[in-house]
Design a protein around this motif. Structure first.
Motif, PDB file in Angstrom:
ATOM      1  N   GLY A   1      83.729  62.251  14.640  1.00  0.00           N
ATOM      2  CA  GLY A   1      83.780  62.261  16.103  1.00  0.00           C
ATOM      3  C   GLY A   1      83.745  60.871  16.702  1.00  0.00           C
ATOM      4  O   GLY A   1      83.506  59.873  16.022  1.00  0.00           O
ATOM      5  N   ALA A   2      84.001  60.840  18.002  1.00  0.00           N
ATOM      6  CA  ALA A   2      83.891  59.620  18.794  1.00  0.00           C
ATOM      7  C   ALA A   2      83.034  59.931  20.009  1.00  0.00           C
ATOM      8  O   ALA A   2      83.263  60.920  20.704  1.00  0.00           O
TER       9      ALA A   2
ATOM     10  N   ARG B   1      81.471  54.344  22.609  1.00  0.00           N
ATOM     11  CA  ARG B   1      80.196  53.804  22.106  1.00  0.00           C
ATOM     12  C   ARG B   1      80.300  53.531  20.618  1.00  0.00           C
ATOM     13  O   ARG B   1      79.955  52.458  20.146  1.00  0.00           O
ATOM     14  N   TYR B   2      80.730  54.553  19.847  1.00  0.00           N
ATOM     15  CA  TYR B   2      80.915  54.406  18.404  1.00  0.00           C
ATOM     16  C   TYR B   2      81.604  55.659  17.871  1.00  0.00           C
ATOM     17  O   TYR B   2      81.726  56.679  18.549  1.00  0.00           O
ATOM     18  N   TYR B   3      82.073  55.539  16.629  1.00  0.00           N
ATOM     19  CA  TYR B   3      82.561  56.688  15.883  1.00  0.00           C
ATOM     20  C   TYR B   3      81.441  57.152  14.954  1.00  0.00           C
ATOM     21  O   TYR B   3      80.574  56.357  14.567  1.00  0.00           O
ATOM     22  N   TRP B   4      81.463  58.411  14.573  1.00  0.00           N
ATOM     23  CA  TRP B   4      80.436  58.932  13.678  1.00  0.00           C
ATOM     24  C   TRP B   4      81.040  59.944  12.712  1.00  0.00           C
ATOM     25  O   TRP B   4      82.105  60.512  12.968  1.00  0.00           O
ATOM     26  N   TYR B   5      80.337  60.141  11.626  1.00  0.00           N
ATOM     27  CA  TYR B   5      80.788  61.057  10.577  1.00  0.00           C
ATOM     28  C   TYR B   5      79.551  61.647   9.901  1.00  0.00           C
ATOM     29  O   TYR B   5      78.548  60.956   9.713  1.00  0.00           O
ATOM     30  N   PHE B   6      79.610  62.942   9.571  1.00  0.00           N
ATOM     31  CA  PHE B   6      78.533  63.505   8.756  1.00  0.00           C
ATOM     32  C   PHE B   6      79.056  64.567   7.807  1.00  0.00           C
ATOM     33  O   PHE B   6      80.114  65.167   8.039  1.00  0.00           O
ATOM     34  N   GLU B   7      78.312  64.761   6.724  1.00  0.00           N
ATOM     35  CA  GLU B   7      78.580  65.808   5.744  1.00  0.00           C
ATOM     36  C   GLU B   7      77.302  66.598   5.505  1.00  0.00           C
ATOM     37  O   GLU B   7      76.212  66.021   5.441  1.00  0.00           O
ATOM     38  N   ILE B   8      77.441  67.895   5.371  1.00  0.00           N
ATOM     39  CA  ILE B   8      76.336  68.760   4.963  1.00  0.00           C
ATOM     40  C   ILE B   8      76.765  69.464   3.681  1.00  0.00           C
ATOM     41  O   ILE B   8      77.807  70.125   3.653  1.00  0.00           O
ATOM     42  N   GLY B   9      75.970  69.292   2.611  1.00  0.00           N
ATOM     43  CA  GLY B   9      76.344  69.818   1.308  1.00  0.00           C
ATOM     44  C   GLY B   9      75.817  71.222   1.045  1.00  0.00           C
ATOM     45  O   GLY B   9      74.987  71.759   1.792  1.00  0.00           O
TER      46      GLY B   9
ATOM     47  N   ARG C   1      77.960  55.646  11.075  1.00  0.00           N
ATOM     48  CA  ARG C   1      78.488  55.269  12.385  1.00  0.00           C
ATOM     49  C   ARG C   1      79.299  53.996  12.250  1.00  0.00           C
ATOM     50  O   ARG C   1      79.067  53.182  11.359  1.00  0.00           O
ATOM     51  N   LYS C   2      80.267  53.816  13.163  1.00  0.00           N
ATOM     52  CA  LYS C   2      81.100  52.616  13.155  1.00  0.00           C
ATOM     53  C   LYS C   2      81.435  52.239  14.589  1.00  0.00           C
ATOM     54  O   LYS C   2      81.736  53.108  15.418  1.00  0.00           O
ATOM     55  N   SER C   3      81.406  50.959  14.894  1.00  0.00           N
ATOM     56  CA  SER C   3      81.717  50.471  16.235  1.00  0.00           C
ATOM     57  C   SER C   3      83.232  50.416  16.438  1.00  0.00           C
ATOM     58  O   SER C   3      83.988  50.212  15.483  1.00  0.00           O
ATOM     59  N   PRO C   4      83.703  50.562  17.688  1.00  0.00           N
ATOM     60  CA  PRO C   4      85.142  50.510  17.965  1.00  0.00           C
ATOM     61  C   PRO C   4      85.643  49.078  18.038  1.00  0.00           C
ATOM     62  O   PRO C   4      84.857  48.125  18.128  1.00  0.00           O
ATOM     63  N   VAL C   5      86.960  48.924  18.046  1.00  0.00           N
ATOM     64  CA  VAL C   5      87.557  47.611  18.286  1.00  0.00           C
ATOM     65  C   VAL C   5      87.291  47.200  19.724  1.00  0.00           C
ATOM     66  O   VAL C   5      86.973  48.030  20.593  1.00  0.00           O
ATOM     67  N   THR C   6      87.465  45.904  20.006  1.00  0.00           N
ATOM     68  CA  THR C   6      87.138  45.360  21.319  1.00  0.00           C
ATOM     69  C   THR C   6      87.874  46.062  22.448  1.00  0.00           C
ATOM     70  O   THR C   6      87.309  46.302  23.524  1.00  0.00           O
TER      71      THR C   6
ATOM     72  N   ASN D   1      67.733  64.473  13.930  1.00  0.00           N
ATOM     73  CA  ASN D   1      67.648  63.025  14.023  1.00  0.00           C
ATOM     74  C   ASN D   1      69.030  62.429  14.231  1.00  0.00           C
ATOM     75  O   ASN D   1      69.215  61.488  15.003  1.00  0.00           O
ATOM     76  N   PHE D   2      70.026  62.981  13.522  1.00  0.00           N
ATOM     77  CA  PHE D   2      71.387  62.496  13.699  1.00  0.00           C
ATOM     78  C   PHE D   2      71.913  62.858  15.080  1.00  0.00           C
ATOM     79  O   PHE D   2      72.520  62.033  15.770  1.00  0.00           O
ATOM     80  N   MET D   3      71.676  64.103  15.516  1.00  0.00           N
ATOM     81  CA  MET D   3      72.166  64.515  16.831  1.00  0.00           C
ATOM     82  C   MET D   3      71.490  63.718  17.931  1.00  0.00           C
ATOM     83  O   MET D   3      72.061  63.479  18.977  1.00  0.00           O
TER      84      MET D   3
END
Length: 271
Positions: free
Chosen positions: A89-90, A17-25, A5-10, A262-264
């Motif tokens: 996603g955002a 709220r935040y950006y998110w990313y996931f990978e499923i292998g 997860r990453k927070s947005p600019v001001t 848990n991620f969702m």
């Protein structure tokens, strides 16, 4: 599973709220996961292999769009991954649902609207596919959101009211609070639906459910269901069980958030 997860600019903090990313292998496949109505609007971009989705109670699966905007969801659903997947996603605040595409938020309720129907093309996905690494993906998504949201303003009253409901999902407390806004209940409801996509009553039901999920996940096997139900704002045990099943398809005693869920769950929580 890899997630970040990453927070947005001001400039985007009032909306995102935040950006998110996931990978499923490959080693995690096949993966099927019951998922629950989350508390925010989501701009979702599949970089590799969109998953299958099925609303709980429906017979047919369908592939999610490659890139789409999802509004408030009120139904549980099953996600199935048969191929490795990467997704970005955002998450937008529930009071910011109408700002990104300047449509009433209720047009997105329980909908996954392809970006082609909103932008006229899928240029965002094409740009994302040229990015190398997660940081570049987040930066590209942020530039897209800045171009759409810079200079726009939300409804401060609805933002305040939505935050109050999330913190206090109790009908009697809400009725006391809205008496001080100086507007009729009908006018407040109209503004609330236009921004969040849901009536205040349904929004409160989701907030109670989200609070209960958070408490169940936090306390695990040591959970006291009666105590959790009361802490989340339910009147009694039957109210807790019936409402929880409406949003999850499961009674609270059978809910065990693990793995992808848990991620969702982090997407679902809005407080």
């Amino acid at each position: 599973m890899i997630s970040r997860r990453k927070s947005p600019v001001t400039a985007l903090a009032p909306f995102v709220r935040y950006y998110w990313y996931f990978e499923i292998g490959e080693d995690e496949l096949p993966l099927a996961q019951m998922s629950f109505p989350y508390g925010s609007f989501e701009l979702i971009c599949y970089l590799e292999n969109p998953n299958l989705m099925r609303w709980l109670g429906d017979k047919d699966d369908f592939f999610e769009p490659t890139t789409f905007y999802a509004g408030q969801l009120t139904r549980p659903y099953v996600m199935t991954f048969n191929k490795k997947c990467r997704c970005l996603g955002a998450s937008l605040y529930p009071s910011a649902g109408s700002h990104l595409y300047r449509r009433p938020a209720d047009e997105f309720t329980n909908q996954l609207v392809p970006l082609e129907d909103l932008d006229g093309d899928n240029a965002l996905h094409q740009q994302l596919m040229t990015c190398d690494g997660e940081d570049a993906l987040f930066d590209c998504l942020e530039r897209y959101l800045l171009a759409r949201l810079t200079g726009k303003f939300g409804d401060p009253l609805v933002h305040r009211l939505a935050g109050f409901i999330i913190d206090n999902p109790d009908r009697e407390v809400l009725n006391q609070q809205i008496g001080g806004f100086g507007l009729s209940r009908r006018r407040l409801e109209q503004r609330f639906i236009a921004s969040t996509g849901l009536p205040m009553g349904m929004f409160m039901r989701k907030a109670r459910f989200q609070k209960a999920v958070h408490l169940l996940g936090k306390r695990g096997n040591a959970a006291n269901l009666t105590e959790i139900g009361l802490s989340a704002g339910y009147y009694d045990q039957p109210h807790f069980i019936n409402e929880f099943k409406a949003f999850s398809g499961l009674p609270p005693g059978e809910f065990h958030p693990t793995g992808l869920n848990n991620f969702m769950q982090t997407l679902m929580m809005v407080g």
